[in-house]
Scaffold this active site. Sequence first.
Site, PDB file in Angstrom:
ATOM      1  N   SER A 150      -9.444  -0.965   7.593  1.00 47.51           N
ATOM      2  CA  SER A 150      -8.920  -0.800   6.227  1.00 47.51           C
ATOM      3  C   SER A 150      -8.236  -1.996   5.580  1.00 47.51           C
ATOM      4  CB  SER A 150      -7.964   0.378   6.170  1.00 47.51           C
ATOM      5  OG  SER A 150      -8.713   1.536   5.988  1.00 47.51           O
ATOM      6  N   SER A 185      -9.492   1.240   3.366  1.00 49.22           N
ATOM      7  CA  SER A 185      -8.715   2.050   2.450  1.00 49.22           C
ATOM      8  C   SER A 185      -7.645   1.265   1.687  1.00 49.22           C
ATOM      9  CB  SER A 185      -8.029   3.177   3.218  1.00 49.22           C
ATOM     10  OG  SER A 185      -7.102   2.625   4.151  1.00 49.22           O
ATOM     11  N   LYS A 237       0.869  -1.183   0.000  1.00 49.75           N
ATOM     12  CA  LYS A 237       0.000   0.000   0.000  1.00 49.75           C
ATOM     13  C   LYS A 237       0.901   1.227   0.000  1.00 49.75           C
ATOM     14  CE  LYS A 237      -3.829   1.662   2.987  1.00 49.75           C
ATOM     15  NZ  LYS A 237      -4.583   1.329   4.221  1.00 49.75           N
TER      16      LYS A 237
HETATM   17  N1  GLN Z   1     -12.823   3.625   6.854  1.00 51.74           N
HETATM   18  C1  GLN Z   1     -12.204   4.090   8.063  1.00 51.74           C
HETATM   19  C2  GLN Z   1     -11.912   5.562   7.976  1.00 51.74           C
HETATM   20  O1  GLN Z   1     -12.259   6.149   6.999  1.00 51.74           O
HETATM   21  C3  GLN Z   1     -11.012   3.276   8.391  1.00 51.74           C
HETATM   22  C4  GLN Z   1      -9.815   3.639   7.626  1.00 51.74           C
HETATM   23  C5  GLN Z   1      -8.618   2.851   8.027  1.00 51.74           C
HETATM   24  O2  GLN Z   1      -8.710   1.807   8.669  1.00 51.74           O
HETATM   25  N2  GLN Z   1      -7.474   3.383   7.681  1.00 51.74           N
HETATM   26  O3  GLN Z   1     -11.379   6.147   8.854  1.00 51.74           O
END
Ligand code: GLN
Length: 532
Positions: free
Chosen positions: A196, A172, A96
Amino acid sequence: MKICDLPAYSIADLVRTRQISAVEVLEKTLERVQSVDGRPGEVDASEAQSEEDLNRIHAFTLVTEEHARTKAEKIDQMVKAGEDPGPLAGVPYTAKDIFTVKGIPATAGSKILSNYVAPYTSTVVERMDEVGAVMIGKVNLDEFTYGSSSESSAFKPVPRNPWDTSRVTGGSSGGSAAAVAAGEGAISLGTDTGGSIRHPASFCGVVGLKPTYGRVSRYGLIAFGSSLDCPGPLARNVTDIALALKAIAGQDPRDNTAAMVPVPDYLAELEKDIRGLRIGLSEEFFRVTYFDTNTVELKENPIDEEIHSAILSVAGFLAQLGADIVIDVPLPYTKYGVPTYFVISRVEASSNLLRYDGVKYGYRTEEPFTDLRELYRTTRGEAFGVEPKLRMLMGIYLSAAQFDKGYYQQALKARALIRSDFDTIFDPKGKYRLDALLTPTTPSTAFPIGSVYGDSVIMQYSDQLTATTNHAGIPGLSIPVGFDKEGLPIGAQFLGPDYSEGLLLRLGRAFEKLTENEDWRKERPPLLSDNE
Ligand code: GLN
């Protein structure tokens, strides 16, 4: 089966026994990327529009071909010289674009880091390197990992779901999940702050593990919420996750929160049976509770019916293998997971984003400026996308001195209560004595691109089943368990007490073994058959 679709453990086996060279594996994988990925994400580029673009995955922001070739050649030389390059010898993987690798851009999917080339390598990438894995590129993500669909990246086109390219990948770590699902690397490294890793794993039909907080070093990870962030692997099967975790886990003098707990041999735990394990089901994880912004009341929605029944059938399979299923496990604070996450993650995000100022590194405005403040303002105004701006504003507001006790302190208390929920159910002397909890990973399957984006509150509720894990610091594993009527993957999640990764992997593996001949296991993303 094509080489790039093989499990990591098979690839490593073939490479170590000289049945195939690491370079050959790399070439085949790059061919796959070439045929299915399409344009890599770029800042200020256009979103997918043409027929060709709409039908590609766009997982990558950068294919690191030269870097990969050098590494693959080194692996082959080692094998030739009779040395063992390690348990992931020649296995192609992606990272990532939130991890640093020396000499390679690390963008966090943001314009503000679009010109940043990392001067050092993250611990996780270094450790993958040490066991012989070959990084083939950086993959796209929500900007600074803020989101659940990977649509907020400043790098366009955003990734598309290999099972249906009109759908989001989840997020994400969307690029990671999509790449793995499409055979563009056997493993990907992602991060999980509120879901994420598990969320996109579920949307793309792959396995994803959020380890216990501190199990894996955060050194070289561009921070979101430092008390919640966990790096972890995504792969197409549970064994590969065990191999990757074994490689990346463990103490790190460069990260004081990396735990000094010894790393067990996850592979040895995998094939043990699951007879007598106590697995819980909780009603709290079969609904989503949210604040209705019109009425300002707490409302409840059941999760998708098909997901609900898929999870019950997983429980049935586990029972067949001798596990004890415990129903009606209470986790009453689950419903506060998202509001609590909203406060803590925003406060931590706003603090972590202060360092991007156009002075130290990263993007700087080309506009003239008269003083430092103007430089900051213009740079940050130009180069942060909507999501970081929103999160900064919320974070600054919520941590303002006059609200201190009202929001942040309150959120910390709720976080402790969420942890106590899990402590109660996993207490070996308590009423429930669970070894693990079985839940859906997400309340829905992958939604159409553009359908939810723009409503960050709704987007946030798709994390309700994952965010409490991060508050509690415990591990969570998402595994694919089938498809819905529309052919979209469904994910199930196992949660367990601190450092129970081995046990969660064992459960995942048991389910995988029992269902290996089921028809749904033969499905492949349609895109792969079309392009080959
Ligand atoms: N979807 C969550 C957010 O927008 C989690 C994101 C993540 O785990 N980095 O904060």
